[in-house]
Design a protein around this motif. Structure first.
Motif: not given
Length: 286
Positions: A66-94
């Motif tokens: 439970m302590m590990v999950l608590t520690a990783f939760t804010p990191i995961y939520l921050s990563a979720r907000m960066l998912d598409e931005e990071v993905h655009r660096g490796f994929y051309d949507h057009e």
């Protein structure tokens, strides 16, 4: 390529399990049984292997998890907000094309990466003269099976709900209009984080740094190859850390003499004289 990698993993698992029965056990004072985690016979090896899997799962349900999950939760939520931005660096949507895609041989290594950081490392540990290294390798051998089974269970449960968090990133090799919901968590990162954290907890920096560096490269390649989003990699690292901590507890307990009663338990298949049919048998040697 993926099927070839899976076949290689299965063959290596069987080869290492056979090899462990031929390597001589290293006996030391107060630790003669658990220095040889796979026992002195194939039956004892299979029994210890499966029992270690049970212990790893049991210890994973704890306050530490439970302590590990608590520690990783804010990191995961921050990563979720960066998912598409990071993905655009490796994929051309057009143009529906991958960008900065690595060499095909590197991609194949990424697909079969569980062989190198987990199975092979745990196998090489069996030749060490250090009791802790040998036992860590044995527990890790059971742990990698547990982590991958749990990874498939989590993916199956998550895939039943069409959540954005479980979608695979876009890739030019797949249809851009039909997304697959089996990307959460990253199984490669899960296994890599498991062995890296376990080595750090039990064997110190001289093992953790090179293993961790290798695992970090593999985790990064899963993002670059458009296999997983950043948040899915973070989720895999969280689950791997949980099982690494539970495995570390088991190693410390066994080196301290706990679970010694298990060496007297025997399981087998026999014939029931009353029903005149096959049956499972269990015995304990006093």
């Amino acid at each position: 390529m993926a099927q070839t990698g899976k076949k290689c993993i299965v063959i290596l698992l069987l080869a290492l399990l056979t090899l462990f029965q031929t390597t001589p056990a290293i006996k030391t004072q107060n630790c003669d049984y658990y220095v040889d985690p796979f026992g002195d016979s194939p039956r004892e090896g299979v029994r210890n292997f499966t029992y270690n899997m049970y212990l790893i799962v049991k210890e994973a349900f704890s306050l530490d998890s439970m302590m590990v999950l608590t520690a990783f939760t804010p990191i995961y939520l921050s990563a979720r907000m960066l998912d598409e931005e990071v993905h655009r660096g490796f994929y051309d949507h057009e143009y529906h094309k991958n960008k900065d895609y690595p060499n095909k041989y590197i991609e194949w290594v990424t697909g079969g990466s569980m062989v190198v950081p987990v199975i092979l490392f745990s196998g090489l540990m069996q030749f060490s003269s250090d009791p802790r290294v040998r036992l860590t390798g044995g527990i890790a051998f059971s742990g990698v099976v547990v982590t991958q089974l749990m990874n498939q269970v989590i993916k199956y449960l998550i895939a039943t709900q069409p959540l954005r968090a479980s979608m695979r990133p876009l890739n030019e090799d797949f249809c851009p209009h039909k997304r697959v919901h089996n990307g959460f968590p990253s199984g490669h990162t899960l296994g890599c984080a498991y062995i890296a954290v376990l080595c750090g907890l039990q064997l110190g920096p001289k093992w953790a740094i090179p293993v961790g560096a290798t695992c970090a490269v593999i985790a990064g390649l899963t993002i670059q190859c458009n296999r997983h989003y950043l948040s899915q990699v973070v989720a895999g690292a969280a689950v791997g850390t949980i099982f690494a901590i539970s495995s570390s507890k088991i190693i410390n307990a066994k080196l301290a003499g706990r679970y010694s009663w298990t060496k007297n338990v025997e399981f087998g298949v026999g014939i029931d004289p009353k029903r005149r049919g096959p049956c499972l048998q269990a015995s304990y040697n006093f």
